[in-house]
Design an enzyme around this catalytic site. Structure first.
Site, short mmCIF file in Angstrom:
data_model
loop_
_atom_site.label_atom_id
_atom_site.label_comp_id
_atom_site.label_asym_id
_atom_site.label_seq_id
_atom_site.Cartn_x
_atom_site.Cartn_y
_atom_site.Cartn_z
N LYS A 83 0.81 -1.23 0.00
CA LYS A 83 0.00 0.00 0.00
C LYS A 83 0.84 1.28 0.00
CE LYS A 83 -4.43 -1.56 1.78
NZ LYS A 83 -4.25 -2.99 2.12
N GLU A 89 -9.76 7.49 3.82
CA GLU A 89 -10.68 6.68 4.61
C GLU A 89 -10.02 5.32 4.79
OE1 GLU A 89 -10.96 6.54 1.27
OE2 GLU A 89 -10.74 4.36 1.31
N SER A 93 1.77 -9.74 -1.16
CA SER A 93 1.37 -8.34 -0.96
C SER A 93 1.73 -7.78 0.41
CB SER A 93 -0.12 -8.18 -1.21
OG SER A 93 -0.88 -9.06 -0.40
C1 LIG Z 1 -5.04 -4.04 1.62
C2 LIG Z 1 -4.35 -5.30 1.32
C3 LIG Z 1 -4.76 -6.14 0.26
C4 LIG Z 1 -5.97 -5.89 -0.57
O1 LIG Z 1 -6.00 -4.70 -1.28
P1 LIG Z 1 -5.78 -4.66 -2.87
O2 LIG Z 1 -6.13 -3.26 -3.20
O3 LIG Z 1 -6.70 -5.65 -3.48
O4 LIG Z 1 -4.37 -4.98 -3.11
C5 LIG Z 1 -4.01 -7.28 0.00
N1 LIG Z 1 -2.94 -7.61 0.74
C6 LIG Z 1 -2.51 -6.83 1.76
C7 LIG Z 1 -1.32 -7.26 2.53
C8 LIG Z 1 -3.20 -5.65 2.09
O5 LIG Z 1 -2.79 -4.89 3.10
#
Ligand SMILES: *Cc1c(COP(=O)(O)O)cnc(C)c1O
Length: 388
Positions: free
Chosen positions: A91, A113, A372
């Site tokens: 993010k 938000e 992610s």
């Molecule tokens: C917020 C988040 C997601 C999901 O958000 P996307 O916008 O779909 O990427 C996925 N993995 C992690 C670790 C997150 O913090």
């Protein structure tokens, strides 16, 4: 559709667009113009790269998961290590980009938000570093559930506003943030956290997150001498997935696989509808309202999905699949045990599917899993789930 580019129209096939009141249209039209200008500005690009390197810690590795690969058999599994970024997830890439854009546009205040709090924390973090005041709207119910993330944001100097209106959830927080923006657009920038929302946000978020596939494409070719058979990423709003896919979209040999929780199968089972100011695939109840969803991974718990994913699905370029919470929980434990990497529960969904896919492919092929985020934030929750 006309021949106008996505950036001009904000449409991906029939999805996207901007279904919002007129005063907000004007604010977002200005944002679209400024984004078009700065994204090709060499100094802006240099600044973005500088902070990604020095603050986020990029580039992060594309790690060969040798033990996992040997355990499963089949294609080699590589992990794109967004979990190693500062704040522990992808993010922050988007947050840095949007704050730099906000500063160029003369904004002196950031608003955002947040639902579970992850986007709020990433935003609060970068706002502290850039010394720019930040207000985060959060549903009252969510502030109670995520008290520690509220404290983190406050520690970082951000003002957290609990929203009591409506049901006190994410949607109500979005409404409050938009109302703030309409009132204060002259000095305020609304920093959106995923590849969703009205135009131009999905294009902005994709642009900043595509650093993921820019790096991974170079890295996989260095290591394997060829492109991967597939790129696998979890899909909530769709930002990490769109960033992980972006540089492979024009490579037809590379399968793009988005993984959803089977408890919130927005893309796999959704139908076209307008929610939160844009058109996408979404899960509706009998009354045509967005259906409440639940996933063990808070970040995947969203009733809609980005417009580009909606289009990738309906056009056939993307494959969207589901895995269950139990499968994700299993993958969480397997990756921890065999690789010494505790993945976020969101990312565990992608790992779970990659484990199924690898088996079906020959050993001279490779799969990239976008990891992610890291799972430290989820350890308490998993402890509770495994106890029972
Ligand atoms: C917020 C988040 C997601 C999901 O958000 P996307 O916008 O779909 O990427 C996925 N993995 C992690 C670790 C997150 O913090």
């Amino acid at each position: 559709m006309s021949k106008q580019s996505v950036v001009e129209t904000g449409y991906f096939g029939e999805f996207g667009g901007s279904y919002i009141p007129e005063d907000l249209q004007k604010v977002l039209a200005t944002l679209a113009e400024e984004f078009d200008k700065y994204k090709v500005d060499p100094q802006f690009q240099e600044d973005f790269r500088y902070y990604l390197k020095e603050y986020v810690g990029r580039e992060n590795p594309l790690t060969y998961a040798k033990n996992l690969t040997e355990k499963i058999g089949g294609a080699k599994i590589y992990l794109k290590r967004e979990d190693l970024n500062h704040t522990g997830a992808h993010k922050i890439n988007n947050v840095i980009g949007q704050i730099l854009l906000a500063k160029r546009m003369g904004a002196t205040r950031i608003i955002a938000e947040t639902g579970a709090g992850q986007h709020g924390v990433a935003t609060a973090t970068a706002c502290a570093m850039f010394d720019i005041p930040c207000t985060v709207y959060m549903g009252k119910v969510d502030t109670e559930r995520q008290a520690l993330n509220v404290f983190r944001m406050e520690l970082l100097g951000t003002k957290v506003v609990p929203v009591e209106k409506g049901q006190g959830r994410l949607k109500d927080a979005v409404d409050e943030a938009l109302a703030d923006l309409v009132q204060n657009y002259e000095n305020t920038f609304y920093l959106l956290g995923s590849a969703v929302g009205p135009h131009p946000y999905p294009s902005i978020v994709k642009h900043f997150q595509s650093i993921i596939s820019e790096e991974s494409k170079r890295q996989i070719v260095e290591k394997e001498g060829k492109l991967p058979a597939a790129v696998v990423a979890c899909v909530g709003g769709g930002s990490n997935a769109i960033g992980a896919f972006s540089h492979y979209m024009e490579e037809p040999s590379v399968r793009l696989v988005g993984v959803e929780p089977s408890e919130a199968p927005t893309v796999t089972e959704g139908e076209p509808a307008v929610i939160h100011g844009f058109k996408c695939l979404t899960l509706l109840d009998d009354k045509g309202e967005p259906q409440p969803t639940y996933s063990i991974a808070a970040g995947l718990d969203y009733p809609g999905v980005g417009p580009e994913h909606s289009h990738l699905k309906t056009s056939g370029r993307g494959d969207y699949v589901t895995v269950t919470g139990d499968e994700a929980l299993e993958a969480f434990q397997v990756l921890s045990k065999v690789e010494g990497i505790i993945p976020a529960l969101e990312s565990s969904h992608a790992v779970a599917y990659a484990m199924k896919l690898a088996k079906t492919l020959p050993s001279d092929e490779s799969i990239i899993v976008n990891l992610s985020g890291r799972g430290d934030k989820d350890v308490d929750q998993v402890f509770e789930m495994l106890k029972n």
